[in-house]
Write a protein that holds these residues in place. Structure first.
Motif, PDB file in Angstrom:
ATOM      1  N   ARG A 136       0.851  -1.194   0.000  1.00 24.30           N
ATOM      2  CA  ARG A 136       0.000   0.000   0.000  1.00 24.30           C
ATOM      3  C   ARG A 136       0.885   1.241   0.000  1.00 24.30           C
ATOM      4  NH1 ARG A 136      -3.386  -2.988   3.742  1.00 24.30           N
ATOM      5  NH2 ARG A 136      -5.310  -3.593   2.679  1.00 24.30           N
ATOM      6  N   ASN A 137       0.405   2.296  -0.672  1.00 23.90           N
ATOM      7  CA  ASN A 137       1.122   3.582  -0.708  1.00 23.90           C
ATOM      8  C   ASN A 137       2.582   3.401  -1.130  1.00 23.90           C
ATOM      9  OD1 ASN A 137      -1.194   4.991   0.242  1.00 23.90           O
ATOM     10  ND2 ASN A 137      -0.694   4.360   2.334  1.00 23.90           N
TER      11      ASN A 137
ATOM     12  N   GLU B 221      -3.105  -2.536  -5.239  1.00 25.76           N
ATOM     13  CA  GLU B 221      -2.681  -2.678  -3.854  1.00 25.76           C
ATOM     14  C   GLU B 221      -3.492  -3.778  -3.182  1.00 25.76           C
ATOM     15  OE1 GLU B 221      -3.255   1.261  -2.281  1.00 25.76           O
ATOM     16  OE2 GLU B 221      -1.267   1.912  -2.955  1.00 25.76           O
TER      17      GLU B 221
END
Length: 276
Positions: free
Chosen positions: A155-156, A215
């Protein structure tokens, strides 16, 4: 329709080998016996020669079998060349790179079926590996991210493996490229990968963002691997189609030995390197 070259090579090698063996242990003796009878009868030399002559299929099989056997052994158990078909492994590997894949790093495997005959090692996190995705007969090349039993979160733009944040350091922007590319180093167990993200527009807000690609969170089953492309924002990989079973492994990518993007270009050796 994709051609199953390993299966075709196996069939040709076994087929020509059987023909050569049958001729050596049976048909050649029969031809010799017929020729001996004709010689005793003082037959015409042309008839004797005809009786001794190998049929075309036998002659060709005996000629091709040694070559096919050598190619089969080298390709199945030593190394095999592949060409990178897309940009999913940029920036390290680009479309048109010809790579050498080691067939013995992860164990000697039965051709076509993929089961391990002699174990010599296992994939390590960070390895660049060639494999068949689940339910797909095409060769893919990606990086090993998740090992059997791992819990992986992405994620991110960040990987978390088994609760540990993987260190990522941005190294460059490529402002001359469109779309804008962002490069970063990602420290994995067996390698430091240079990963890439690209600037894109959010489909809901129309704002410019750095597109991270799909993601999610995954638990890697035993006997399977989670694979991702280094070009994280533009790679169809395990985030989309799931885990790679152990029997689908082809080998470890070890070197770039030529770059040749199209037939209209001149082959280049300037990108030759070991793959990390």
């Amino acid at each position: 329709m994709d051609i199953d070259f390993p299966l075709i090579l196996l069939i040709l090698t076994v087929g020509t080998g059987i023909v050569a063996a049958v001729d050596k242990f049976w048909l050649a003796k029969k031809r010799r016996a017929v020729a001996d009878v004709l010689i005793e009868k003082h037959a015409h030399p042309d008839d004797i020669h005809k009786a001794e002559t190998e049929p075309f299929i036998i002659e060709q099989s005996k000629s091709f079998f040694p070559v096919l056997l050598v190619v089969f052994v080298l390709r199945s158990f030593i190394a095999e060349p592949f060409q990178i078909p897309s940009g999913s492994m940029e920036p390290g590997l680009i479309k048109g790179d010809f790579i050498l894949v080691s067939k013995f790093h992860y164990g000697l495997r039965m051709p076509v079926f993929g089961n391990t005959l002699i174990p010599t090692g296992e994939p390590a996190r960070g390895d660049v590996m060639v494999f068949f995705p689940p339910n797909d007969s095409r060769y893919f090349i990606k990086r090993v991210i998740g090992l059997p039993g791992d819990h992986v979160v992405y994620r991110n733009h960040q990987l978390i493996i088994n609760g540990q944040l993987i260190e990522t350091t941005q190294t460059a922007q490529e402002p001359e490229d469109r779309p804008l590319k962002f490069l970063a180093e990602e420290k994995l167990d067996s390698a430091t990968a240079t990963v890439q993200w690209m600037q894109a527009r959010d489909s809901l807000t129309n704002q410019l963002i750095i597109w991270a690609g799909p993601e999610g969170e995954w638990d890697v089953p035993q006997g399977h691997y989670l694979m991702m492309g280094d070009n994280r924002g533009n790679s169809s990989d395990g985030r989309v189609w799931g885990f790679v079973p152990e029997e689908n492994i082809v080998g470890k990518a070890v070197a770039v030995w030529m770059h040749w993007e199209s037939w209209s270009d001149v082959p280049s050796f300037s990108r030759n390197k070991w793959i990390e």
